[in-house]
Structures are given as C-alpha cells and as structure tokens.
Design a protein around this motif. Structure first.
Motif, short mmCIF file in Angstrom:
data_model
loop_
_atom_site.label_atom_id
_atom_site.label_comp_id
_atom_site.label_asym_id
_atom_site.label_seq_id
_atom_site.Cartn_x
_atom_site.Cartn_y
_atom_site.Cartn_z
N PHE A 184 28.70 38.15 70.74
CA PHE A 184 29.43 38.53 71.95
C PHE A 184 30.91 38.25 71.71
CE2 PHE A 184 25.86 37.85 75.34
CZ PHE A 184 25.19 38.95 74.83
N ILE A 185 31.74 39.24 72.01
CA ILE A 185 33.19 39.07 71.90
C ILE A 185 33.77 39.11 73.32
CG2 ILE A 185 35.35 40.03 71.00
CD1 ILE A 185 33.78 41.12 68.64
N LEU A 186 34.52 38.07 73.68
CA LEU A 186 34.99 37.93 75.05
C LEU A 186 36.51 37.87 75.12
CD1 LEU A 186 32.57 35.08 76.26
CD2 LEU A 186 32.11 37.53 76.10
N GLY A 187 37.08 38.62 76.06
CA GLY A 187 38.51 38.56 76.30
C GLY A 187 39.18 39.92 76.25
N ARG A 188 40.13 40.13 77.14
CA ARG A 188 40.80 41.44 77.22
C ARG A 188 41.62 41.74 75.99
NH1 ARG A 188 42.66 42.32 83.56
NH2 ARG A 188 40.56 42.06 84.44
N SER A 189 42.32 40.73 75.46
CA SER A 189 43.14 41.00 74.27
C SER A 189 42.24 41.29 73.07
CB SER A 189 44.08 39.82 73.98
OG SER A 189 43.35 38.64 73.73
N ASP A 226 39.85 28.21 77.74
CA ASP A 226 40.51 27.46 78.81
C ASP A 226 39.75 27.60 80.12
OD1 ASP A 226 42.98 26.14 80.09
OD2 ASP A 226 42.83 28.03 81.19
N ARG A 227 39.29 28.80 80.42
CA ARG A 227 38.57 29.02 81.68
C ARG A 227 37.22 28.34 81.68
NH1 ARG A 227 39.32 35.33 81.55
NH2 ARG A 227 37.83 35.39 83.29
N ILE A 228 36.60 28.20 80.51
CA ILE A 228 35.31 27.50 80.43
C ILE A 228 35.50 26.01 80.72
CG2 ILE A 228 33.49 26.74 78.86
CD1 ILE A 228 33.56 29.51 77.59
N VAL A 229 36.45 25.38 80.02
CA VAL A 229 36.62 23.93 80.19
C VAL A 229 37.25 23.59 81.54
CG1 VAL A 229 36.78 23.50 77.71
CG2 VAL A 229 38.87 23.92 79.01
N SER A 230 37.87 24.59 82.17
CA SER A 230 38.45 24.37 83.50
C SER A 230 37.46 24.74 84.62
CB SER A 230 39.74 25.20 83.65
OG SER A 230 40.69 24.86 82.66
N ASP A 231 36.22 25.03 84.24
CA ASP A 231 35.16 25.37 85.20
C ASP A 231 35.47 26.64 85.99
OD1 ASP A 231 33.58 23.17 84.49
OD2 ASP A 231 34.71 21.86 85.83
N TYR A 274 29.89 28.41 82.43
CA TYR A 274 29.29 28.00 81.17
C TYR A 274 29.57 26.52 80.95
CZ TYR A 274 27.59 28.09 76.43
OH TYR A 274 26.86 27.85 75.30
N LYS A 275 28.57 25.79 80.47
CA LYS A 275 28.71 24.37 80.19
C LYS A 275 28.36 24.12 78.73
CE LYS A 275 29.64 22.98 84.43
NZ LYS A 275 30.95 22.39 84.78
N LYS A 293 28.38 37.36 83.18
CA LYS A 293 27.01 37.76 82.88
C LYS A 293 26.64 37.42 81.44
CE LYS A 293 23.87 41.74 83.17
NZ LYS A 293 23.77 43.18 83.50
N ALA A 294 27.58 37.69 80.52
CA ALA A 294 27.33 37.40 79.11
C ALA A 294 27.16 35.90 78.87
CB ALA A 294 28.48 37.94 78.26
N LEU A 295 28.02 35.09 79.48
CA LEU A 295 27.94 33.64 79.29
C LEU A 295 26.66 33.06 79.88
CD1 LEU A 295 31.66 32.62 79.92
CD2 LEU A 295 30.40 32.48 77.76
N LYS A 296 26.22 33.60 80.99
CA LYS A 296 24.94 33.15 81.56
C LYS A 296 23.80 33.42 80.61
CE LYS A 296 26.26 33.51 86.45
NZ LYS A 296 26.07 34.27 87.73
N GLU A 297 23.87 34.57 79.92
CA GLU A 297 22.84 34.92 78.93
C GLU A 297 22.88 33.95 77.76
OE1 GLU A 297 21.77 38.66 75.97
OE2 GLU A 297 22.73 39.07 77.91
N VAL A 298 24.08 33.62 77.30
CA VAL A 298 24.22 32.68 76.19
C VAL A 298 23.70 31.29 76.58
CG1 VAL A 298 25.88 31.49 74.69
CG2 VAL A 298 26.20 33.92 75.21
N GLN A 299 23.99 30.87 77.81
CA GLN A 299 23.59 29.54 78.26
C GLN A 299 22.08 29.34 78.23
OE1 GLN A 299 26.18 27.05 80.37
NE2 GLN A 299 24.93 26.20 78.74
#
Length: 216
Positions: free
Chosen positions: A73-78, A137-142, A146-147, A109-115
């Motif tokens: 899975f590749i995540l991020g607009r850039s 950054d968004r993951i560690v900042s909740d 995703y955990k 949705k993708a991160l929930k699948e990975v979790q």
C-alpha cells in the motif's frame, strides 16, 4: 557531447565541498534489501518512508515487499503525484500489484485493513522528514486510525535534510514513534548529490567553456 563542443553546463553543486565520490543508488538498494529481506519480520508491519520523488527507491521497496509475499500500500498525495508522473513517463508499471491511496477516506480504509493483519503488508508513505500532516505524522498524532504495535518496523530510506526545521521535525516524529516501542531503521540511504570527484569527472567529460553552479 564534450567532443561536439559545449558552451555552458549548469551543475547541481550542493556537495561540491565533499571530498570523494558519492556512492551509487546500488548501495542504498543493498542497504534496503538487507533491512527488509535479511531480518525476521514475521507478524510485523513494515513501513517504509522516503522522498516521494525518489522513484528508484520506491521501486526497490516494492520489489523487496513482493519477495516477502506482502501486499503493498502506498499512502500520500505527493506519493500519488510522483508515481502518476513516473507512470506517464513509462518509468514504472506496477499494474494491480500495488495500491495507491491519496484521499483521507481511502487512506483510513487502507490502514484499517493493515491493522487487522499487519504481517501481510508493506506500507510506503510520506513522512521521511517528519513533515506535519504527512502520513507518519498523522498516525502518531492520532489523526489516522492506526496504532503501531511493539516491534513494528519503520524504515527511513532517507537522511534528514540538514536544516533546523527538518532536524526538529524528524526528532519530534522519532520521539513519538519510539514511545510506541517500534523498531526504527534510520539512514537507509545514499545521497543523490554529486561529490567533488563526481563533479570533476563530469566537467572533464563535458569540457564546457562555461560552468554555472546551482543548488538543488
């Protein structure tokens, strides 16, 4: 070109004060291969973060993920922007083997699948410089659902750009990641900037009448 005659060459010279030769991307590829393929990652997610524009590094990460028989899975607009450009230039063709997500709803949705089954995935994402609002950054900042679990892997296939803002943002991100007790692999990288002997070789080959040094 040197034999034909060159009036002027514009050379990126950021590492011109670095004596020696910059190692090739083959070295970084071997470093990434060692981390991804030579260690036991069973049951643990692997996150790889690098510059979105570094297509060759991303291709290497995808290749090693597939050797691990993991979904990518590749995540991020850039990330999506640069990979689309690379695809249009026929530099990459991932087909259906790789899924790219750029909008918040699809990323969630993708991160929930990975979790649910982290050991089956390699996630390539933004955040290599600790940039605010990047995926890491968004993951560690909740801000994303995703955990990280203890002993999960995060590979920084970059070095920190040596300016104060980047240094501070990377330190902040790493501190937050370490609180989750994950394993961090840093500086899996070689520079893309020509060092002094690379520049000397280029100038000798091209033999221009004029040189304009540039940075970045």
């Amino acid at each position: 070109l040197g034999k034909e005659g060159v009036l002027c060459v514009i050379i990126e010279t950021m590492y011109s004060q670095t004596i020696g030769k910059c190692p090739s991307e083959k070295v970084a590829r071997e470093m990434l291969k060692e981390v991804m393929l030579d260690l036991d990652h069973k049951g643990k997610v692997i996150f790889v973060t690098t510059f979105s524009s570094h297509i060759q590094r991303i291709k290497s990460a995808i290749e090693f993920a597939q050797k691990l028989n993991r979904k990518v899975f590749i995540l991020g607009r850039s990330m999506e922007k640069y990979l689309n450009a690379a695809h249009n230039l026929r530099l990459v063709d991932f087909g259906k083997r790789v899924k790219v997500f750029s909008y918040r709803s699809s990323i969630m949705k993708a991160l929930k699948e990975v979790q649910i089954n982290p050991g089956k995935y390699v996630v390539i994402c933004t955040g290599s410089q600790g940039e605010p609002n990047s995926i890491l950054d968004r993951i560690v900042s909740d801000k994303l659902p995703y955990k990280f679990l203890a002993d999960d892997r995060v590979i920084f296939a970059t070095k920190t750009i040596p300016v104060q803002k980047n240094i501070e943002e990377r330190e902040r991100l790493e501190a937050l990641l370490l609180k989750t007790k994950i394993r961090i692999f840093k500086d899996v990288h070689v520079s893309g900037h020509a060092a002094r002997e690379d520049l000397r070789e280029l100038v000798t080959l091209v033999n221009p009448r004029h040189i304009i040094p540039a940075q970045g």
